[in-house]
Design a protein around this motif. Sequence first.
Motif, PDB file in Angstrom:
ATOM      1  N   HIS A  15       1.069   5.377  -2.076  1.00 16.36           N
ATOM      2  CA  HIS A  15       0.660   6.405  -2.980  1.00 16.36           C
ATOM      3  C   HIS A  15       1.667   6.867  -3.751  1.00 16.36           C
ATOM      4  O   HIS A  15       2.030   8.027  -3.841  1.00 16.36           O
ATOM      5  CB  HIS A  15      -0.269   7.364  -2.232  1.00 16.36           C
ATOM      6  CG  HIS A  15      -1.273   6.709  -1.433  1.00 16.36           C
ATOM      7  ND1 HIS A  15      -2.509   6.630  -1.993  1.00 16.36           N
ATOM      8  CD2 HIS A  15      -1.385   6.437  -0.143  1.00 16.36           C
ATOM      9  CE1 HIS A  15      -3.372   5.915  -1.140  1.00 16.36           C
ATOM     10  NE2 HIS A  15      -2.667   5.907   0.142  1.00 16.36           N
ATOM     11  N   HIS A  70      -5.886  -1.590   5.883  1.00 10.03           N
ATOM     12  CA  HIS A  70      -4.647  -1.233   5.439  1.00 10.03           C
ATOM     13  C   HIS A  70      -4.407  -0.329   6.792  1.00 10.03           C
ATOM     14  O   HIS A  70      -5.400  -0.058   7.308  1.00 10.03           O
ATOM     15  CB  HIS A  70      -4.564  -0.677   4.352  1.00 10.03           C
ATOM     16  CG  HIS A  70      -4.444   0.938   4.216  1.00 10.03           C
ATOM     17  ND1 HIS A  70      -3.305   1.501   4.520  1.00 10.03           N
ATOM     18  CD2 HIS A  70      -5.435   1.853   4.220  1.00 10.03           C
ATOM     19  CE1 HIS A  70      -3.481   2.801   4.611  1.00 10.03           C
ATOM     20  NE2 HIS A  70      -4.950   3.068   4.574  1.00 10.03           N
ATOM     21  N   HIS A 113       0.826  -1.290   0.082  1.00 11.35           N
ATOM     22  CA  HIS A 113       0.080   0.031  -0.027  1.00 11.35           C
ATOM     23  C   HIS A 113       0.902   1.376   0.072  1.00 11.35           C
ATOM     24  O   HIS A 113       1.489   1.489   0.923  1.00 11.35           O
ATOM     25  CB  HIS A 113      -0.913   0.076   1.245  1.00 11.35           C
ATOM     26  CG  HIS A 113      -2.046   1.112   1.282  1.00 11.35           C
ATOM     27  ND1 HIS A 113      -3.292   0.694   1.190  1.00 11.35           N
ATOM     28  CD2 HIS A 113      -1.945   2.459   1.109  1.00 11.35           C
ATOM     29  CE1 HIS A 113      -4.027   1.805   1.027  1.00 11.35           C
ATOM     30  NE2 HIS A 113      -3.319   2.831   1.409  1.00 11.35           N
ATOM     31  N   PRO A 137      -3.066   2.435  -4.471  1.00 12.26           N
ATOM     32  CA  PRO A 137      -4.574   2.278  -4.362  1.00 12.26           C
ATOM     33  C   PRO A 137      -5.373   3.774  -5.038  1.00 12.26           C
ATOM     34  O   PRO A 137      -4.636   4.488  -5.220  1.00 12.26           O
ATOM     35  CB  PRO A 137      -4.808   2.321  -2.812  1.00 12.26           C
ATOM     36  CG  PRO A 137      -3.326   2.685  -2.221  1.00 12.26           C
ATOM     37  CD  PRO A 137      -2.513   2.778  -3.271  1.00 12.26           C
ATOM     38  N   GLU A 186      -8.701   2.235  -2.294  1.00 13.80           N
ATOM     39  CA  GLU A 186      -9.121   2.074  -0.914  1.00 13.80           C
ATOM     40  C   GLU A 186     -10.491   2.812  -0.789  1.00 13.80           C
ATOM     41  O   GLU A 186     -10.594   3.893  -0.812  1.00 13.80           O
ATOM     42  CB  GLU A 186      -8.045   2.465  -0.124  1.00 13.80           C
ATOM     43  CG  GLU A 186      -7.854   3.659  -0.040  1.00 13.80           C
ATOM     44  CD  GLU A 186      -6.597   4.207   0.997  1.00 13.80           C
ATOM     45  OE1 GLU A 186      -5.384   4.658   0.477  1.00 13.80           O
ATOM     46  OE2 GLU A 186      -6.770   4.020   2.324  1.00 13.80           O
ATOM     47  N   ASP A 215       2.584   2.869   3.228  1.00 13.40           N
ATOM     48  CA  ASP A 215       1.404   3.944   2.925  1.00 13.40           C
ATOM     49  C   ASP A 215       2.093   5.302   2.515  1.00 13.40           C
ATOM     50  O   ASP A 215       1.363   6.462   2.781  1.00 13.40           O
ATOM     51  CB  ASP A 215       0.645   4.163   4.158  1.00 13.40           C
ATOM     52  CG  ASP A 215      -0.852   5.010   3.880  1.00 13.40           C
ATOM     53  OD1 ASP A 215      -1.200   5.046   2.801  1.00 13.40           O
ATOM     54  OD2 ASP A 215      -1.418   5.623   5.113  1.00 13.40           O
TER      55      ASP A 215
END
Length: 267
Positions: free
Chosen positions: A10, A154, A8, A38, A92, A204
Amino acid sequence: MHKWIDSHCHYDFDVFSSVRQQHWQWCQQQGIQALLIPGITLAQSQRLADFCRHQPWLWSVGLHPYFMAQHRAGEVEQLAGLIRPGCVAIGEFGLDYVVARSDHERHLQWQLFDQQLALAQQLKLPIILHVRKAHDQVAQRLRQRQFSYGGVVHAFTGSEQQAKAYLDCGLHLGLGGAFTHVRAQRLRRTVKALPLSAWLLETDAPDMAPAFIHRDQLPANSPAMIPLYGQLLAHLVSLPLAQIALQTTETFGTVFAQNPFDISGLN
Ligand SMILES: [Zn+2]
Protein backbone atom coordinates in the motif's frame (compact mmCIF):
# COMPACT_ATOMS: atom_id res chain seq x y z
CA MET A 1 21.70 -7.96 -9.45
CA HIS A 2 18.55 -10.02 -8.85
CA LYS A 3 15.18 -8.72 -9.96
CA TRP A 4 12.30 -8.48 -7.50
CA ILE A 5 8.68 -7.40 -7.45
CA ASP A 6 6.58 -6.48 -4.43
CA SER A 7 3.26 -8.06 -5.41
CA HIS A 8 1.25 -6.30 -2.70
CA CYS A 9 2.03 -3.04 -0.96
CA HIS A 10 0.00 0.00 0.00
CA TYR A 11 2.61 2.42 -1.19
CA ASP A 12 -0.01 5.13 -1.66
CA PHE A 13 -0.71 5.32 2.10
CA ASP A 14 0.06 8.64 3.79
CA VAL A 15 2.66 7.13 6.11
CA PHE A 16 4.97 6.99 3.08
CA SER A 17 4.52 10.60 1.93
CA SER A 18 7.70 12.00 3.43
CA VAL A 19 9.86 8.95 2.64
CA ARG A 20 8.29 7.63 -0.58
CA GLN A 21 10.92 8.95 -2.98
CA GLN A 22 13.77 7.84 -0.81
CA HIS A 23 12.35 4.35 -0.36
CA TRP A 24 11.69 4.02 -4.10
CA GLN A 25 15.33 4.90 -4.70
CA TRP A 26 16.34 2.13 -2.32
CA CYS A 27 13.99 -0.19 -4.17
CA GLN A 28 15.61 0.56 -7.50
CA GLN A 29 19.11 0.18 -6.08
CA GLN A 30 18.13 -3.32 -5.01
CA GLY A 31 16.68 -4.45 -8.32
CA ILE A 32 13.01 -4.04 -7.48
CA GLN A 33 11.31 -3.82 -10.87
CA ALA A 34 7.72 -3.11 -10.02
CA LEU A 35 5.15 -2.76 -7.26
CA LEU A 36 1.51 -3.76 -7.28
CA ILE A 37 -0.63 -1.33 -5.32
CA PRO A 38 -4.12 -2.67 -4.54
CA GLY A 39 -7.35 -0.72 -4.55
CA ILE A 40 -9.22 -0.72 -1.24
CA THR A 41 -12.04 1.83 -1.67
CA LEU A 42 -13.65 3.49 -4.67
CA ALA A 43 -12.19 6.93 -3.88
CA GLN A 44 -8.69 5.51 -3.38
CA SER A 45 -8.99 3.31 -6.49
CA GLN A 46 -9.88 6.45 -8.45
CA ARG A 47 -6.57 8.03 -7.41
CA LEU A 48 -4.31 5.11 -8.32
CA ALA A 49 -3.98 5.73 -12.07
CA ASP A 50 -2.56 9.19 -11.37
CA PHE A 51 -0.51 8.01 -8.44
CA CYS A 52 1.21 5.32 -10.53
CA ARG A 53 1.71 7.37 -13.69
CA HIS A 54 5.30 7.37 -14.99
CA GLN A 55 6.32 4.73 -12.48
CA PRO A 56 6.59 0.95 -12.85
CA TRP A 57 3.84 0.66 -10.29
CA LEU A 58 0.91 -1.51 -11.26
CA TRP A 59 -2.41 -1.16 -9.51
CA SER A 60 -5.83 -2.67 -9.14
CA VAL A 61 -9.32 -1.50 -8.26
CA GLY A 62 -11.30 -2.99 -5.43
CA LEU A 63 -13.41 -2.66 -2.32
CA HIS A 64 -11.69 -4.11 0.75
CA PRO A 65 -13.77 -5.81 3.47
CA TYR A 66 -12.12 -3.64 6.17
CA PHE A 67 -13.91 -0.59 4.82
CA MET A 68 -17.49 -1.83 4.60
CA ALA A 69 -18.74 1.37 6.23
CA GLN A 70 -17.34 3.41 3.33
CA HIS A 71 -18.60 1.28 0.44
CA ARG A 72 -21.91 2.23 -1.20
CA ALA A 73 -24.29 0.34 -3.46
CA GLY A 74 -23.33 0.54 -7.11
CA GLU A 75 -19.63 1.08 -6.48
CA VAL A 76 -18.54 -2.20 -8.01
CA GLU A 77 -20.00 -1.08 -11.35
CA GLN A 78 -18.02 2.15 -11.00
CA LEU A 79 -14.79 0.20 -10.54
CA ALA A 80 -15.19 -1.11 -14.07
CA GLY A 81 -14.99 2.43 -15.44
CA LEU A 82 -11.60 3.01 -13.79
CA ILE A 83 -9.74 0.29 -15.62
CA ARG A 84 -6.96 1.43 -17.95
CA PRO A 85 -3.40 0.33 -18.75
CA GLY A 86 -1.54 -0.33 -15.53
CA CYS A 87 -4.60 -1.73 -13.81
CA VAL A 88 -3.92 -5.45 -13.73
CA ALA A 89 -6.49 -6.94 -11.35
CA ILE A 90 -9.69 -6.61 -9.38
CA GLY A 91 -9.03 -6.36 -5.63
CA GLU A 92 -8.22 -6.37 -2.99
CA PHE A 93 -11.53 -7.77 -1.96
CA GLY A 94 -12.56 -10.76 0.08
CA LEU A 95 -13.94 -12.15 3.28
CA ASP A 96 -12.72 -11.17 6.71
CA TYR A 97 -14.52 -13.22 9.35
CA VAL A 98 -12.36 -11.62 12.05
CA VAL A 99 -13.91 -8.24 11.25
CA ALA A 100 -17.42 -9.48 10.39
CA ARG A 101 -18.95 -10.73 13.60
CA SER A 102 -22.64 -11.01 12.72
CA ASP A 103 -24.44 -12.95 10.01
CA HIS A 104 -25.53 -9.64 8.55
CA GLU A 105 -21.96 -8.34 8.29
CA ARG A 106 -20.83 -11.58 6.69
CA HIS A 107 -23.73 -11.37 4.24
CA LEU A 108 -22.68 -7.84 3.20
CA GLN A 109 -19.11 -8.99 2.66
CA TRP A 110 -20.29 -11.90 0.52
CA GLN A 111 -22.41 -9.58 -1.60
CA LEU A 112 -19.39 -7.43 -2.41
CA PHE A 113 -17.30 -10.54 -2.94
CA ASP A 114 -19.71 -12.01 -5.48
CA GLN A 115 -20.06 -8.73 -7.35
CA GLN A 116 -16.30 -8.20 -7.62
CA LEU A 117 -15.69 -11.80 -8.60
CA ALA A 118 -18.30 -11.45 -11.34
CA LEU A 119 -16.65 -8.24 -12.53
CA ALA A 120 -13.25 -9.94 -12.73
CA GLN A 121 -14.80 -12.84 -14.61
CA GLN A 122 -16.51 -10.49 -17.03
CA LEU A 123 -13.36 -8.42 -17.63
CA LYS A 124 -11.11 -11.51 -17.69
CA LEU A 125 -8.90 -10.06 -14.96
CA PRO A 126 -7.13 -11.83 -12.10
CA ILE A 127 -8.17 -11.14 -8.51
CA ILE A 128 -6.37 -10.06 -5.34
CA LEU A 129 -8.07 -11.65 -2.35
CA HIS A 130 -7.95 -10.74 1.32
CA VAL A 131 -9.24 -13.71 3.33
CA ARG A 132 -9.20 -14.29 7.07
CA LYS A 133 -10.89 -17.26 8.76
CA ALA A 134 -12.92 -18.01 5.62
CA HIS A 135 -10.53 -19.91 3.32
CA ASP A 136 -12.72 -23.00 2.89
CA GLN A 137 -15.79 -20.94 2.06
CA VAL A 138 -13.92 -18.72 -0.41
CA ALA A 139 -12.28 -21.65 -2.22
CA GLN A 140 -15.67 -23.31 -2.46
CA ARG A 141 -17.21 -20.17 -3.96
CA LEU A 142 -14.39 -19.87 -6.52
CA ARG A 143 -15.09 -23.46 -7.56
CA GLN A 144 -18.85 -22.90 -7.75
CA ARG A 145 -18.40 -19.83 -9.92
CA GLN A 146 -15.74 -21.58 -11.99
CA PHE A 147 -13.57 -18.51 -11.80
CA SER A 148 -10.80 -18.98 -14.31
CA TYR A 149 -8.58 -15.88 -14.46
CA GLY A 150 -6.30 -16.61 -11.52
CA GLY A 151 -4.93 -14.16 -9.03
CA VAL A 152 -3.53 -14.29 -5.53
CA VAL A 153 -4.69 -14.90 -1.99
CA HIS A 154 -2.54 -12.29 -0.41
CA ALA A 155 -0.84 -12.70 2.98
CA PHE A 156 -1.82 -16.35 3.04
CA THR A 157 -1.54 -18.07 6.44
CA GLY A 158 -4.00 -20.95 6.06
CA SER A 159 -3.31 -24.67 6.11
CA GLU A 160 -1.57 -26.74 3.45
CA GLN A 161 -4.93 -28.24 2.49
CA GLN A 162 -6.44 -24.76 2.07
CA ALA A 163 -3.41 -23.70 0.03
CA LYS A 164 -3.92 -26.65 -2.29
CA ALA A 165 -7.61 -25.84 -2.67
CA TYR A 166 -6.67 -22.37 -3.94
CA LEU A 167 -3.99 -23.74 -6.26
CA ASP A 168 -6.62 -26.09 -7.70
CA CYS A 169 -8.71 -23.00 -8.50
CA GLY A 170 -5.76 -21.54 -10.39
CA LEU A 171 -4.84 -19.03 -7.71
CA HIS A 172 -1.43 -18.26 -6.26
CA LEU A 173 -0.47 -17.48 -2.68
CA GLY A 174 1.06 -14.28 -1.33
CA LEU A 175 3.90 -14.78 1.13
CA GLY A 176 4.84 -11.88 3.37
CA GLY A 177 5.37 -10.74 6.93
CA ALA A 178 3.77 -13.75 8.63
CA PHE A 179 6.37 -16.29 7.49
CA THR A 180 9.24 -14.16 8.81
CA HIS A 181 8.18 -14.97 12.37
CA VAL A 182 9.65 -18.09 13.93
CA ARG A 183 6.28 -18.96 15.47
CA ALA A 184 4.77 -19.42 11.98
CA GLN A 185 5.83 -23.08 11.90
CA ARG A 186 2.74 -24.37 10.10
CA LEU A 187 3.04 -21.74 7.37
CA ARG A 188 6.75 -22.49 6.97
CA ARG A 189 5.96 -26.19 6.55
CA THR A 190 3.34 -25.31 3.93
CA VAL A 191 5.85 -23.17 2.05
CA LYS A 192 8.27 -26.09 1.93
CA ALA A 193 5.58 -28.59 0.95
CA LEU A 194 4.34 -26.67 -2.10
CA PRO A 195 6.23 -25.86 -5.30
CA LEU A 196 8.07 -22.54 -5.29
CA SER A 197 5.92 -21.49 -8.25
CA ALA A 198 2.88 -21.34 -5.92
CA TRP A 199 4.19 -18.25 -4.14
CA LEU A 200 4.43 -14.54 -4.75
CA LEU A 201 6.47 -12.32 -2.47
CA GLU A 202 4.77 -9.35 -0.87
CA THR A 203 5.45 -6.92 1.96
CA ASP A 204 1.87 -5.61 2.42
CA ALA A 205 3.69 -2.46 3.56
CA PRO A 206 3.11 -0.46 5.65
CA ASP A 207 1.27 -3.24 7.54
CA MET A 208 2.44 -6.74 8.45
CA ALA A 209 5.79 -5.78 9.98
CA PRO A 210 8.32 -8.57 9.38
CA ALA A 211 10.21 -10.12 12.28
CA PHE A 212 13.41 -8.28 11.35
CA ILE A 213 11.94 -4.82 11.84
CA HIS A 214 11.64 -2.86 15.03
CA ARG A 215 7.97 -2.09 15.55
CA ASP A 216 8.63 1.49 16.62
CA GLN A 217 10.15 2.27 13.26
CA LEU A 218 7.86 4.15 10.86
CA PRO A 219 6.91 3.00 8.32
CA ALA A 220 7.36 -0.40 9.94
CA ASN A 221 7.55 -2.05 6.55
CA SER A 222 8.55 -1.00 3.04
CA PRO A 223 8.69 -2.52 -0.46
CA ALA A 224 12.43 -1.86 -0.24
CA MET A 225 12.60 -4.88 2.07
CA ILE A 226 11.35 -7.41 -0.47
CA PRO A 227 14.87 -8.81 -1.13
CA LEU A 228 15.09 -9.64 2.60
CA TYR A 229 11.88 -11.66 2.32
CA GLY A 230 13.48 -13.34 -0.68
CA GLN A 231 16.58 -14.23 1.33
CA LEU A 232 14.49 -15.72 4.07
CA LEU A 233 12.51 -17.77 1.55
CA ALA A 234 15.76 -18.97 -0.08
CA HIS A 235 17.01 -20.08 3.32
CA LEU A 236 13.72 -21.79 4.18
CA VAL A 237 13.46 -23.85 1.00
CA SER A 238 17.24 -24.30 0.58
CA LEU A 239 17.40 -22.85 -2.92
CA PRO A 240 19.76 -20.22 -4.36
CA LEU A 241 18.63 -16.63 -4.03
CA ALA A 242 18.87 -16.21 -7.81
CA GLN A 243 16.29 -18.93 -8.30
CA ILE A 244 13.91 -17.35 -5.76
CA ALA A 245 14.17 -13.97 -7.49
CA LEU A 246 13.73 -15.47 -10.95
CA GLN A 247 10.81 -17.73 -10.06
CA THR A 248 8.82 -15.18 -8.02
CA THR A 249 9.26 -12.50 -10.67
CA GLU A 250 8.25 -14.93 -13.40
CA THR A 251 5.22 -16.08 -11.41
CA PHE A 252 4.13 -12.48 -10.98
CA GLY A 253 4.25 -12.07 -14.75
CA THR A 254 2.20 -15.24 -15.22
CA VAL A 255 -0.50 -14.07 -12.83
CA PHE A 256 -0.78 -10.36 -13.58
CA ALA A 257 0.97 -9.36 -16.75
CA GLN A 258 -0.93 -11.10 -19.51
CA ASN A 259 -4.02 -9.01 -19.52
CA PRO A 260 -4.36 -6.18 -20.25
CA PHE A 261 -0.91 -4.84 -19.51
CA ASP A 262 2.57 -6.19 -20.09
CA ILE A 263 5.18 -5.40 -17.45
CA SER A 264 8.06 -6.31 -19.76
CA GLY A 265 8.08 -2.74 -21.01
CA LEU A 266 8.41 -1.37 -17.51
CA ASN A 267 12.17 -1.27 -16.94
ZN1 LIG B 1 -3.43 -5.17 1.45
